[in-house]
Design a protein around this motif. Structure first.
Motif, PDB file in Angstrom:
ATOM      1  N   SER A  16       0.935  -1.332  -0.169  1.00 24.11           N
ATOM      2  CA  SER A  16      -0.110   0.064   0.107  1.00 24.11           C
ATOM      3  C   SER A  16       0.789   1.227  -0.021  1.00 24.11           C
ATOM      4  O   SER A  16       0.517   2.194  -0.690  1.00 24.11           O
ATOM      5  N   TRP A  17       1.837   1.330   0.792  1.00 25.67           N
ATOM      6  CA  TRP A  17       2.854   2.346   0.751  1.00 25.67           C
ATOM      7  C   TRP A  17       3.468   2.438  -0.678  1.00 25.67           C
ATOM      8  O   TRP A  17       3.799   3.599  -1.000  1.00 25.67           O
ATOM      9  N   CYS A  18       4.035   1.296  -1.197  1.00 24.01           N
ATOM     10  CA  CYS A  18       4.576   1.401  -2.642  1.00 24.01           C
ATOM     11  C   CYS A  18       3.741   1.945  -3.304  1.00 24.01           C
ATOM     12  O   CYS A  18       4.059   2.844  -4.411  1.00 24.01           O
ATOM     13  N   LYS A  19       2.553   1.612  -3.431  1.00 28.24           N
ATOM     14  CA  LYS A  19       1.557   2.013  -4.338  1.00 28.24           C
ATOM     15  C   LYS A  19       1.342   3.522  -4.306  1.00 28.24           C
ATOM     16  O   LYS A  19       1.300   4.090  -5.380  1.00 28.24           O
ATOM     17  N   GLU A  20       1.325   4.060  -3.065  1.00 28.92           N
ATOM     18  CA  GLU A  20       1.300   5.576  -2.920  1.00 28.92           C
ATOM     19  C   GLU A  20       2.684   6.203  -3.613  1.00 28.92           C
ATOM     20  O   GLU A  20       2.567   7.358  -4.266  1.00 28.92           O
ATOM     21  N   VAL A  21       3.708   5.583  -3.323  1.00 29.41           N
ATOM     22  CA  VAL A  21       4.827   6.177  -3.925  1.00 29.41           C
ATOM     23  C   VAL A  21       4.744   6.111  -5.404  1.00 29.41           C
ATOM     24  O   VAL A  21       4.910   7.154  -6.281  1.00 29.41           O
ATOM     25  N   GLN A  22       4.360   4.883  -6.110  1.00 30.50           N
ATOM     26  CA  GLN A  22       4.063   4.833  -7.519  1.00 30.50           C
ATOM     27  C   GLN A  22       3.174   5.898  -8.031  1.00 30.50           C
ATOM     28  O   GLN A  22       3.258   6.369  -9.215  1.00 30.50           O
ATOM     29  N   LYS A  23       2.156   5.969  -7.289  1.00 33.92           N
ATOM     30  CA  LYS A  23       1.065   6.819  -7.872  1.00 33.92           C
ATOM     31  C   LYS A  23       1.605   8.370  -7.923  1.00 33.92           C
ATOM     32  O   LYS A  23       1.123   9.107  -8.943  1.00 33.92           O
ATOM     33  N   SER A  24       2.287   8.663  -7.095  1.00 39.00           N
ATOM     34  CA  SER A  24       3.257  10.084  -7.138  1.00 39.00           C
ATOM     35  C   SER A  24       3.935  10.460  -8.484  1.00 39.00           C
ATOM     36  O   SER A  24       4.007  11.534  -8.825  1.00 39.00           O
ATOM     37  N   ILE A  25       4.372   9.055  -8.917  1.00 40.31           N
ATOM     38  CA  ILE A  25       4.956   9.115 -10.074  1.00 40.31           C
ATOM     39  C   ILE A  25       4.193   9.061 -11.380  1.00 40.31           C
ATOM     40  O   ILE A  25       4.143   9.756 -12.370  1.00 40.31           O
ATOM     41  N   ASP A  26       3.299   8.275 -11.424  1.00 37.29           N
ATOM     42  CA  ASP A  26       2.175   8.190 -12.489  1.00 37.29           C
ATOM     43  C   ASP A  26       0.827   7.896 -11.916  1.00 37.29           C
ATOM     44  O   ASP A  26       0.506   7.009 -11.327  1.00 37.29           O
ATOM     45  N   ASP A  27       0.013   8.931 -12.212  1.00 40.23           N
ATOM     46  CA  ASP A  27      -1.059   9.246 -11.327  1.00 40.23           C
ATOM     47  C   ASP A  27      -2.181   8.256 -12.152  1.00 40.23           C
ATOM     48  O   ASP A  27      -3.389   7.977 -11.529  1.00 40.23           O
ATOM     49  N   LYS A  28      -1.914   7.326 -13.001  1.00 42.72           N
ATOM     50  CA  LYS A  28      -2.774   6.256 -13.547  1.00 42.72           C
ATOM     51  C   LYS A  28      -2.610   5.087 -12.438  1.00 42.72           C
ATOM     52  O   LYS A  28      -3.568   4.187 -13.038  1.00 42.72           O
ATOM     53  N   VAL A  29      -1.869   5.160 -11.718  1.00 42.55           N
ATOM     54  CA  VAL A  29      -1.438   3.785 -10.859  1.00 42.55           C
ATOM     55  C   VAL A  29      -2.657   3.908  -9.758  1.00 42.55           C
ATOM     56  O   VAL A  29      -2.898   4.830  -8.905  1.00 42.55           O
ATOM     57  N   ASN A  30      -3.417   2.622  -9.776  1.00 39.47           N
ATOM     58  CA  ASN A  30      -4.505   2.586  -8.964  1.00 39.47           C
ATOM     59  C   ASN A  30      -4.270   1.414  -7.802  1.00 39.47           C
ATOM     60  O   ASN A  30      -4.927   1.103  -6.905  1.00 39.47           O
ATOM     61  N   GLU A  31      -3.150   0.639  -8.133  1.00 39.97           N
ATOM     62  CA  GLU A  31      -2.825  -0.240  -7.325  1.00 39.97           C
ATOM     63  C   GLU A  31      -1.581  -0.730  -7.694  1.00 39.97           C
ATOM     64  O   GLU A  31      -0.939  -0.336  -8.456  1.00 39.97           O
ATOM     65  N   PHE A  32      -0.913  -1.444  -6.708  1.00 37.44           N
ATOM     66  CA  PHE A  32       0.763  -1.830  -6.794  1.00 37.44           C
ATOM     67  C   PHE A  32       1.051  -2.387  -8.249  1.00 37.44           C
ATOM     68  O   PHE A  32       0.450  -3.409  -8.523  1.00 37.44           O
ATOM     69  N   THR A  33       1.861  -1.693  -8.775  1.00 33.12           N
ATOM     70  CA  THR A  33       2.582  -2.021 -10.032  1.00 33.12           C
ATOM     71  C   THR A  33       3.750  -2.990  -9.954  1.00 33.12           C
ATOM     72  O   THR A  33       4.649  -2.475  -9.319  1.00 33.12           O
ATOM     73  N   ASN A  34       3.565  -4.155 -10.287  1.00 40.12           N
ATOM     74  CA  ASN A  34       4.761  -5.126 -10.302  1.00 40.12           C
ATOM     75  C   ASN A  34       5.850  -4.763 -10.960  1.00 40.12           C
ATOM     76  O   ASN A  34       5.583  -4.082 -12.026  1.00 40.12           O
ATOM     77  N   ILE A  35       7.290  -4.979 -10.450  1.00 35.17           N
ATOM     78  CA  ILE A  35       8.335  -4.327 -11.296  1.00 35.17           C
ATOM     79  C   ILE A  35       8.636  -5.479 -12.303  1.00 35.17           C
ATOM     80  O   ILE A  35       8.621  -6.898 -12.066  1.00 35.17           O
ATOM     81  N   PRO A  36       8.855  -5.205 -13.604  1.00 34.68           N
ATOM     82  CA  PRO A  36       8.849  -6.372 -14.553  1.00 34.68           C
ATOM     83  C   PRO A  36      10.394  -6.952 -14.602  1.00 34.68           C
ATOM     84  O   PRO A  36      10.644  -7.670 -15.539  1.00 34.68           O
ATOM     85  N   LEU A  37      11.278  -6.721 -13.680  1.00 34.98           N
ATOM     86  CA  LEU A  37      12.495  -7.373 -13.545  1.00 34.98           C
ATOM     87  C   LEU A  37      12.694  -8.179 -12.171  1.00 34.98           C
ATOM     88  O   LEU A  37      12.072  -7.957 -11.587  1.00 34.98           O
ATOM     89  N   ASP A  38      13.411  -9.212 -12.470  1.00 34.83           N
ATOM     90  CA  ASP A  38      13.720 -10.127 -11.257  1.00 34.83           C
ATOM     91  C   ASP A  38      15.018  -9.595 -10.390  1.00 34.83           C
ATOM     92  O   ASP A  38      15.454  -9.983  -9.350  1.00 34.83           O
ATOM     93  N   LYS A  89       6.189   9.170 -16.060  1.00 36.38           N
ATOM     94  CA  LYS A  89       5.960  10.278 -15.274  1.00 36.38           C
ATOM     95  C   LYS A  89       4.735  11.038 -15.609  1.00 36.38           C
ATOM     96  O   LYS A  89       4.606  11.292 -16.835  1.00 36.38           O
ATOM     97  N   THR A  90       4.093  11.362 -14.634  1.00 31.17           N
ATOM     98  CA  THR A  90       2.984  12.505 -14.839  1.00 31.17           C
ATOM     99  C   THR A  90       3.579  13.860 -15.110  1.00 31.17           C
ATOM    100  O   THR A  90       4.111  14.223 -14.203  1.00 31.17           O
ATOM    101  N   GLU A  91       2.872  14.546 -16.155  1.00 33.11           N
ATOM    102  CA  GLU A  91       3.162  15.972 -16.034  1.00 33.11           C
ATOM    103  C   GLU A  91       2.092  16.784 -15.875  1.00 33.11           C
ATOM    104  O   GLU A  91       1.169  16.434 -16.182  1.00 33.11           O
ATOM    105  N   ASP A  92       2.285  17.760 -15.154  1.00 29.19           N
ATOM    106  CA  ASP A  92       1.252  18.669 -14.638  1.00 29.19           C
ATOM    107  C   ASP A  92       1.737  20.057 -14.898  1.00 29.19           C
ATOM    108  O   ASP A  92       2.645  20.753 -14.345  1.00 29.19           O
TER     109      ASP A  92
END
Length: 270
Positions: free
Chosen positions: A92-114, A159-162
């Motif tokens: 939940s914390w990670c999701k909020e950080v992600q949303k600050s970068i991309d406002d389209k994020v509504n749930e935690f976005t998995n990282i595509p690398l291992d 990244k979201t531009e505003d």
């Protein structure tokens, strides 16, 4: 001869979304999963890291990335004791950080690398882990933590531009300049300006490459320099500028001014 092993855990109720494990071990773990987002490195040693159906050699300058519920294991390659850090973060914390970068994020976005092989991020992550285990103030620890993960998640998100960012930034700066004596938290800024707290942090990083907390500390130090030049005592200066105690004042003064408050008071150049 028995090998000396250790395990240290950092956890603090003021940042409850985080747990950091520091240990040395050559034990072999069965495949397992966590409901957290996890990030780890070997400070010493080499491991075989498996994530789902893939296997990697985890070596120097590499970070292991474990998304929530990913079945994984990470085991030493030899009898040599590996020394490693593993950080577990609430999604939940990670999701909020992600949303600050991309406002389209509504749930935690998995990282595509291992695994991420990057010396800069490896070094920054190692610095972060050591800082979390240090005796620095918890607000400073949270600051460096957020700073790191904004940069880390930004590698994988749009990244979201505003267009309003300049006005928002200027308003927050003005507010902090007027209230530099207070220890204003990012949550208080978020509530006052009705903005995502991690968006505010990313905004400051994009504008001046400092977090709001670091900017506020810098304001306090600049005022402290003025007071010391005017002959105020170190203890009164620390109190007047709103530092938690003289130790907190001393550490931050040295970081920014590269000298102690006492040395500055005696030797500043007018």
């Amino acid at each position: 001869m028995k090998k000396n092993t250790f395990t240290k855990i950092f956890k603090d109720e003021k940042i409850p979304y985080l747990e950091l494990r520091y240990t040395n071990s050559n034990k072999h773990y069965k495949k397992h999963f966590h409901d957290t987002f996890s990030l780890g490195i070997n400070e010493q040693g080499v491991s075989i890291y498996t994530n789902n159906d893939k296997s990697y050699t985890l070596d120097e300058n590499m970070l292991s990335i474990v998304n929530p519920y990913a079945v994984h294991s990470c085991n030493a390659c030899s009898e040599v004791l590996n020394i490693y850090y593993m950080l577990y973060l609430d999604i939940s914390w990670c999701k909020e950080v992600q949303k600050s970068i991309d406002d389209k994020v509504n749930e935690f976005t998995n990282i595509p690398l291992d695994i991420l092989e990057d010396k800069v991020f490896y070094d920054e992550y190692l610095t972060l882990c050591k800082f979390l285990f240090s005796d620095n103030h918890i607000s400073d620890k949270e600051d460096i933590l957020i700073d790191f993960f904004i940069k880390f998640f930004s590698l994988f998100l749009d990244k979201t531009e505003d267009a309003n960012t300049n006005k928002e930034f200027d308003k927050i700066v003005f507010f902090l300049e007027k209230n530099y004596k207070e220890n204003i938290s990012i949550k208080e800024l978020s509530k006052f300006f009705n903005l995502n707290p991690y968006y505010i942090i990313r905004l400051f990083k994009s504008k001046i490459n400092l977090t709001p907390h670091a900017f506020l500390i810098n304001l306090k130090i600049n005022k402290a320099k003025e007071l010391l030049q005017q002959g105020h005592s170190i203890s009164d200066t620390a109190l007047e500028c709103g530092f938690f105690d003289q130790s907190h004042f001393h550490k931050n003064f040295v970081k920014i001014v590269a000298t102690t408050p006492k040395e500055y008071k005696l030797n500043f150049v007018q």
